[in-house]
Design a protein around this motif. Structure first.
Motif, mmCIF file in Angstrom:
data_model
loop_
_atom_site.group_PDB
_atom_site.id
_atom_site.type_symbol
_atom_site.label_atom_id
_atom_site.label_comp_id
_atom_site.label_asym_id
_atom_site.label_seq_id
_atom_site.Cartn_x
_atom_site.Cartn_y
_atom_site.Cartn_z
ATOM 1 N N PHE A 1 5.695 31.321 -27.518
ATOM 2 C CA PHE A 1 5.371 30.043 -26.893
ATOM 3 C C PHE A 1 6.547 29.082 -27.009
ATOM 4 N N PHE A 2 7.088 28.941 -28.224
ATOM 5 C CA PHE A 2 8.177 27.979 -28.417
ATOM 6 C C PHE A 2 9.429 28.401 -27.659
ATOM 7 N N GLU A 3 9.686 29.694 -27.554
ATOM 8 C CA GLU A 3 10.831 30.151 -26.759
ATOM 9 C C GLU A 3 10.648 29.765 -25.293
ATOM 10 N N CYS A 4 9.480 30.059 -24.743
ATOM 11 C CA CYS A 4 9.217 29.743 -23.335
ATOM 12 C C CYS A 4 9.211 28.239 -23.098
ATOM 13 N N TYR A 5 8.626 27.493 -24.017
ATOM 14 C CA TYR A 5 8.561 26.034 -23.899
ATOM 15 C C TYR A 5 9.968 25.438 -23.896
ATOM 16 N N ALA A 6 10.807 25.898 -24.829
ATOM 17 C CA ALA A 6 12.182 25.388 -24.902
ATOM 18 C C ALA A 6 12.955 25.721 -23.632
ATOM 19 N N ARG A 7 12.758 26.909 -23.110
ATOM 20 C CA ARG A 7 13.444 27.284 -21.874
ATOM 21 C C ARG A 7 12.946 26.420 -20.712
ATOM 22 N N GLY A 8 11.647 26.111 -20.715
ATOM 23 C CA GLY A 8 11.088 25.248 -19.680
ATOM 24 C C GLY A 8 11.613 23.828 -19.763
ATOM 25 N N VAL A 9 11.724 23.308 -20.972
ATOM 26 C CA VAL A 9 12.247 21.948 -21.170
ATOM 27 C C VAL A 9 13.677 21.853 -20.656
ATOM 28 N N GLN A 10 14.426 22.937 -20.732
ATOM 29 C CA GLN A 10 15.794 22.958 -20.213
ATOM 30 C C GLN A 10 15.836 23.103 -18.698
ATOM 31 N N GLY A 11 14.665 23.227 -18.067
ATOM 32 C CA GLY A 11 14.591 23.335 -16.616
ATOM 33 C C GLY A 11 14.703 24.754 -16.091
ATOM 34 N N GLU A 12 14.743 25.723 -16.987
ATOM 35 C CA GLU A 12 14.885 27.117 -16.564
ATOM 36 C C GLU A 12 13.593 27.604 -15.913
ATOM 37 N N GLN A 13 13.740 28.208 -14.752
ATOM 38 C CA GLN A 13 12.597 28.790 -14.058
ATOM 39 C C GLN A 13 12.451 30.248 -14.484
ATOM 40 N N PRO A 14 11.267 30.767 -14.559
ATOM 41 C CA PRO A 14 9.990 30.169 -14.185
ATOM 42 C C PRO A 14 9.345 29.349 -15.293
ATOM 43 N N PHE A 15 10.025 29.194 -16.420
ATOM 44 C CA PHE A 15 9.419 28.554 -17.593
ATOM 45 C C PHE A 15 9.093 27.085 -17.375
ATOM 46 N N ALA A 16 9.884 26.387 -16.574
ATOM 47 C CA ALA A 16 9.615 24.972 -16.314
ATOM 48 C C ALA A 16 8.236 24.789 -15.690
ATOM 49 N N ARG A 17 7.740 25.833 -15.058
ATOM 50 C CA ARG A 17 6.423 25.775 -14.420
ATOM 51 C C ARG A 17 5.303 25.567 -15.443
ATOM 52 N N MET A 18 5.534 25.959 -16.696
ATOM 53 C CA MET A 18 4.470 25.797 -17.695
ATOM 54 C C MET A 18 4.339 24.348 -18.181
ATOM 55 N N LEU A 19 5.287 23.501 -17.780
ATOM 56 C CA LEU A 19 5.270 22.094 -18.165
ATOM 57 C C LEU A 19 4.747 21.266 -16.996
ATOM 58 N N PRO A 20 4.029 20.239 -17.108
ATOM 59 C CA PRO A 20 3.418 19.659 -18.298
ATOM 60 C C PRO A 20 2.062 20.270 -18.636
ATOM 61 N N GLY A 21 1.672 21.344 -17.948
ATOM 62 C CA GLY A 21 0.370 21.962 -18.196
ATOM 63 C C GLY A 21 0.151 22.370 -19.636
ATOM 64 N N ALA A 22 1.234 22.647 -20.361
ATOM 65 C CA ALA A 22 1.095 23.036 -21.764
ATOM 66 C C ALA A 22 0.509 21.904 -22.597
ATOM 67 N N VAL A 23 0.587 20.691 -22.094
ATOM 68 C CA VAL A 23 -0.039 19.544 -22.755
ATOM 69 C C VAL A 23 -1.310 19.152 -22.001
ATOM 70 N N ASP A 24 -1.191 18.984 -20.689
ATOM 71 C CA ASP A 24 -2.310 18.490 -19.894
ATOM 72 C C ASP A 24 -3.557 19.370 -19.989
#
Length: 179
Positions: free
Chosen positions: A101-124
């Motif tokens: 989870f933290f690996e994918c989240y960090a990659r998403g925060v950096q804007g890397e696709q497809p991981f950015a897609r999990m944001l902000p749903g990981a909170v919302d």
């Protein structure tokens, strides 16, 4: 024309992959290795998930879905709910998923696709679980849980994070007593 993936087979593969990752972790394992471990081919994994990164997101999403289902069974008392949720999250068998989870989240925060897609749903998605509660407290609880999990996967200091989780539960208890 490509055939659409069989959703029943995809579900069965995802369940097998979650079990495999829970038992043996994922690290930098190849699609071929994962496929062999669950009794299929890497081509079938590509057919059902599209890429290794999409597969990682599917695993994270499934584990999050299972955790959200468990959250609906928590005690109504907020402090007891915090303690019960932490008792579940701290289980050693969840550690590979927490790292993922933290690996994918960090990659998403950096804007890397497809991981950015999990944001902000990981909170919302978590905030949406508590329709009648205090959104700020729910967000705080989520942030504390994730912070403690990050501490745990980084340090393996179970006693330290358990003590911090217990202290947070007591803070929640005190906050709700004052209301």
């Amino acid at each position: 024309m490509a055939r659409p993936p069989d959703l029943g087979r995809r579900r069965a593969l995802l369940d097998a992959l979650v079990a495999e990752v829970g038992a043996n972790g994922i690290g930098d394992r190849s699609l071929r290795d994962l496929a062999t471990a669950v009794g299929t081919s890497h081509r079938m994994l590509l057919h059902h998930f599209g890429s290794r990164d999409e597969l990682l997101l599917a695993i994270v999403g499934e584990v999050e879905r299972r955790q959200m289902a468990l959250s609906r069974e928590l005690p109504e008392d907020p402090a007891e709910a915090v303690a019960a949720m932490w008792a579940n999250l701290r289980r050693p068998d969840l550690r590979p998923f927490e790292r993922l989870f933290f690996e994918c989240y960090a990659r998403g925060v950096q804007g890397e696709q497809p991981f950015a897609r999990m944001l902000p749903g990981a909170v919302d998605a978590w905030l949406a679980q508590d329709q009648n509660g205090d959104p700020a407290m729910m967000r705080l609880g989520l942030a504390v849980a994730r912070g403690l999990l990050l501490d745990l996967v980084a340090t393996e200091d179970l006693a330290g994070v358990d003590a911090a989780a217990a202290a947070f539960a007591e803070l929640v208890r005190a906050a709700y007593r004052r209301r």
